[in-house]
Design an enzyme around this catalytic site. Structure first.
Site, PDB file in Angstrom:
ATOM      1  N   SER A 736       0.829  -1.189   0.095  1.00  0.00           N
ATOM      2  CA  SER A 736      -0.023   0.031  -0.095  1.00  0.00           C
ATOM      3  C   SER A 736       0.343   0.976  -0.177  1.00  0.00           C
ATOM      4  O   SER A 736       0.146   2.297  -0.327  1.00  0.00           O
ATOM      5  CB  SER A 736      -0.789  -0.388   1.211  1.00  0.00           C
ATOM      6  N   LYS A 779      -6.897   3.208   8.758  1.00  0.00           N
ATOM      7  CA  LYS A 779      -6.034   4.874   7.785  1.00  0.00           C
ATOM      8  C   LYS A 779      -6.343   5.645   8.175  1.00  0.00           C
ATOM      9  O   LYS A 779      -6.067   6.676   8.068  1.00  0.00           O
ATOM     10  CB  LYS A 779      -5.333   3.783   6.652  1.00  0.00           C
TER      11      LYS A 779
END
Length: 853
Positions: A736, A779
């Site tokens: 990511s 996140k």
């Protein structure tokens, strides 16, 4: 190859060859240096002994391969034999003979003659090699010591033999004298006689003698115990019978008081055990009455029976499921977590509905059975019962039990997973038992130890059932993701049976050795990371993810739960300690950075424990303390964290990314530095293999497309790039960070700064596509805690925004992207210029649409 061929070289061509009478031995071995009686029954054996006596007194003692054969040939004899001298010789009236022989040395049978009245053999002396070394000398000493222990434990060996062996310094003599021990098996003795290597014989003797020492010690102990039992058995039996009679009379005299404890058999009958368990328990009680009081087995059997009696048996108490009451309890115990609470309430509602259906079916079946019994003809008054003693209950039908999924609460530390389990138990009016599995590596912790081990106990599951005292408790298996495995087994494999409704009806504990029904137990598990749970175990559970709290949720938790609890724990009234809302917000921002509220709780406790001292030192002049923002440094010290943007200024090559760890989401800065010279890529920060591949893919894309964003032509041909992810002591991996690394590389190549208020995540392909990633909610919460205002997200992850709280989306602009070009246009500032005055609307249209009611 025959052993005779293997040892022929040991005899040598110059060895003395001689012909001597031979006596085959059946299931008997005579070693060199051994004095032994010998009985002969076959005519040729008797003739061979006579020939030896009439000659020089020597005879060859060979061992038959087949003891049943009366006539032998050279192939029927083991190749290595012993030359012995014949002492006293006497013929018997029956035609046989007896003699006393003493072994002298080993020989190899080279020829054999059975044509005469006696057997004769041509033999050659063989060498017995022995290399003196520290290891071999230790073998000799060990054999001497073991033989001494063997004799000392009561072996039938003459004492003078022990003295002779102890004083001997010849390894071959020591091996032969020890090998003649009477309790060593004949086959082992044959192997020792055939072995010409002295060191090899000594090595073989060590385990043989050790075994005989143990056997001799056990034999001696058994004889002592038998003798004691014989002496005390009758006396003890009389005393037990008298004690039984006294107890019976006391029970008759004081039966109305109710104070006398029931005997074990009666307790077993009244415990409500299933028939197989009851039979096993009564059998153990019967054994208990026959075991002598001095026997150590008495305590083991009594402990086993006590465990069976202490476990809950029979039908569990009724369960009350009130959805409105459960909702009230969850709201009282936990602030926020609306989706988690909704899922738990749905789960309870389904359980309530299924329980009602089971009760309706059971009532209909009972009514049908009653009707069938009323319509059936009555049995004759004197008709015998099926077992000849009374009516028999029909328990052959399987009992229906409610099967519900095993809940697994997954989330970072401090978000309330364990307390949710307590709330579920309170909502169901069930006993709650917490069982921590963190660090368990022994399967016996789950299944227990077998009773053959000293100090054996049931596993933790059965111990939890005893602690609960009911058949239907709520058992929380905490930290199921931290179960390990080693040479003692895999506890995760043992948990498969515990957590499977189809198997735990007959859970098998190694200590109990009887089936125990766990189908009424409600199991709830917790974990920080679901991916580390064993896949078969994870398949048996329904995952409920609990992400971190937002700032508003933490504030509500602090006001409603943490501050009142700390007041109570520190003996303070509400008027004596007040913490303003602004101070709590500043604590959350400047002194804590976490997904849960544990650190916040400790911070409030740090403030609260200073208040009693202030009140005591004021001598009554101070009646209460109000803590505001300006007072926090006095109570907590300097501010620990900076709330706001990840970086203090826009910089070239510094990009803010987001990661997910065991403790929730967090931000991380990816740094890139161009180094003039060799065009290579240097990666630091303890990156995993997947993250390193993402960096190489990002560099490949940047080499091709960086010129489109202002990089000089051929920049990467003349410059190397160093990419570093700080906190190098922490391992990092995953794809990511692809967009973060790509942005850093293009920034350092073009000299364009990166906006400090932008965080990003996403995987990058060589074509510049941005692929979706996981952990979106964690996140976004991390970016929200760090004060980020713009969050770049792969467009395919927009569907995950439904899980994010609206208050977070209202404060962060979520920018969905499909390509790296869109990321760079949003993140990079003009070279040498100031930050562009872009539209900073709070929220984003797509994100808002995703969470619209």
């Amino acid at each position: 190859m025959d052993l005779r061929d293997q040892v022929r070289g040991s005899a040598g061509e110059d060895s003395a060859i001689e012909t001597l009478p031979l006596v085959p031995l059946r299931e008997n071995v005579v070693f060199p240096h051994q004095l032994a009686p010998l009985g002969a029954g076959r005519p040729r054996s008797v003739a061979a002994l006579e020939a030896a006596v009439q000659g020089d007194g020597r005879v060859v003692l060979a061992i038959q391969r087949n003891a049943e054969s009366d006539d032998v040939a050279i192939g029927d004899l083991h190749p290595v034999a012993v030359v012995a001298t014949v002492g006293a010789f006497r013929k018997l009236p029956t035609g046989g003979a007896q003699a006393l022989v003493e072994g002298q040395r080993r020989v190899l049978i080279r020829g054999f003659d059975n044509s005469g009245d006696s057997w004769t053999a041509t033999v050659a002396t063989v060498a017995e090699p022995f290399e003196s070394s520290a290891q071999n000398d230790a073998l000799v000493s060990t054999v001497k010591s073991l033989f001494g222990e063997y004799v000392g434990a009561g072996a039938a060996v003459a004492p003078e033999l022990v003295v002779a062996l102890t004083r001997s310094n010849e390894p071959a003599r020591v091996a032969d004298m020890a090998g003649a021990a009477p309790d060593i098996a004949v086959d082992d003795k044959v192997s020792l006689l055939q072995d010409l290597d002295v060191a090899s014989r000594l090595r073989a003797l060590v385990p043989l003698l050790a075994k005989q020492v143990e056997v001799a010690q056990l034999r001696s102990k058994i004889q002592e115990d038998v003798q004691k039992t014989i002496n005390k058995g009758q006396h003890e039996a009389i005393l037990r019978e008298q004690l039984r009679a006294i107890k019976k009379q006391l029970a008759e005299l004081e039966g109305t008081s109710g104070e006398e404890e029931e005997d074990l058999a009666t307790r077993v009958e009244n415990a409500g055990m299933p028939e197989p368990v009851r039979t096993r328990a009564l059998k153990e009680v019967s054994r208990l009455e026959q075991i002598p009081s001095a026997s150590p087995e008495l305590g083991m059997v009594r402990t086993y029976v006590d465990w069976l009696l202490d476990l809950p048996w029979g039908d569990p108490p009724g369960e009350t499921v009130d959805i409105l009451r459960a909702k009230q309890i969850l709201d009282e115990d936990h602030y926020g977590l609306p989706k988690v609470k909704d899922r738990i309430l749905e789960w309870l509602a389904v359980r309530q509905r299924a329980q009602q259906r089971l009760e309706q079916k059971a009532a209909l079946e009972a009514e049908a059975e009653s009707q069938a019994a009323a319509d059936a003809p009555a049995p004759a008054p004197d008709a015998p019962s099926p077992n000849g003693s009374g009516p028999v209950a029909d328990d052959s039908r399987p009992r229906r039990t409610l099967q519900t999924p095993i809940l697994c609460l997954v989330g970072p530390p401090g978000v309330g997973k364990t307390s949710l389990g307590r709330s579920i138990a309170r909502a169901l009016n069930r006993k709650f038992v917490r069982l921590s599995l963190g660090g368990i590596r022994d399967e016996a912790e789950i299944r227990g130890h077998r009773r053959t081990y000293i100090g054996a106990l049931p596993g933790r599951i059965i111990q939890s059932m005893k602690q609960a005292g009911t058949r239907n408790p709520v058992i929380m298996l905490d930290e199921v993701d931290k179960v390990g495995a080693d040479f003692r087994g895999d506890p995760s494999a043992a948990l498969l049976e515990v957590l499977d409704p189809e198997q735990n009806r007959e859970f098998s504990d190694h200590y109990l050795e009887v089936a125990y029904d766990l189908s009424q137990v409600l199991f709830i598990t917790t974990a920080n990371v679901a991916e580390t749970i064993s896949p078969p175990l994870r398949d048996r559970m329904e995952i409920i993810r609990i992400s971190g709290y937002t700032e508003e949720e933490k504030l509500g938790i602090a006001e409603q739960h943490l501050v009142p609890r700390q007041r109570e724990q520190h003996g303070l009234e509400e008027a004596e300690l007040r913490i303003s809302e602004a101070a709590l917000v500043e604590m959350i921002r400047g002194w804590t950075r976490e997904a849960g509220v544990r650190q916040l709780d400790r911070t409030i406790a740090q403030v609260a424990r200073k208040v009693p001292r202030k009140l005591a030192e004021s001598s009554g002049s101070l009646t209460g303390v109000v803590v505001d923002v300006a007072d926090l440094p006095e109570y907590l010290g300097p501010q620990r964290f900076e709330f706001g943007e990840a970086e203090s200024e826009d910089q070239v090559g510094a990009v803010t990314g987001v990661v997910v760890s065991d403790v929730g989401g967090d931000i991380v800065t990816v740094e890139a530095l161009a180094i003039e010279g060799k065009n290579d890529l240097l990666l630091t920060g303890q990156l995993g293999s997947v993250m390193e591949e993402s960096a190489r893919a990002a560099l490949s894309w940047a080499r091709v497309h960086a010129e489109d964003f202002g990089a000089p032509k051929g920049f990467f041909d003349t410059h190397g790039v160093h990419v570093h992810v700080p906190a190098g002591a922490i391992p990092k991996d995953g794809p990511s960070a692809g967009v973060t690394m790509t942005t850093a590389l293009v920034s350092v190549a073009s000299g364009r700064p990166v906006r400090r208020d932008v965080a990003m995540t996403g995987e990058v392909t060589l074509r510049g596509r941005v692929l979706p990633i996981g952990g979106v909610k964690d996140k976004l919460l991390a970016a929200h805690r760090a004060g980020i205002t713009t969050f770049v997200l792969p467009r395919k992850n927009v569907r995950d925004l439904d899980e994010v709280d609206r208050e977070v989306l209202e404060k962060i602009e979520v920018v969905p992207v499909d390509s790296v070009d869109e990321v760079l246009e949003r993140a990079l500032l003009p070279k040498g210029g100031s930050r562009s005055q872009r539209d900073r609307r709070v929220g984003f249209m797509v994100a808002t649409a995703a969470v619209t009611d």
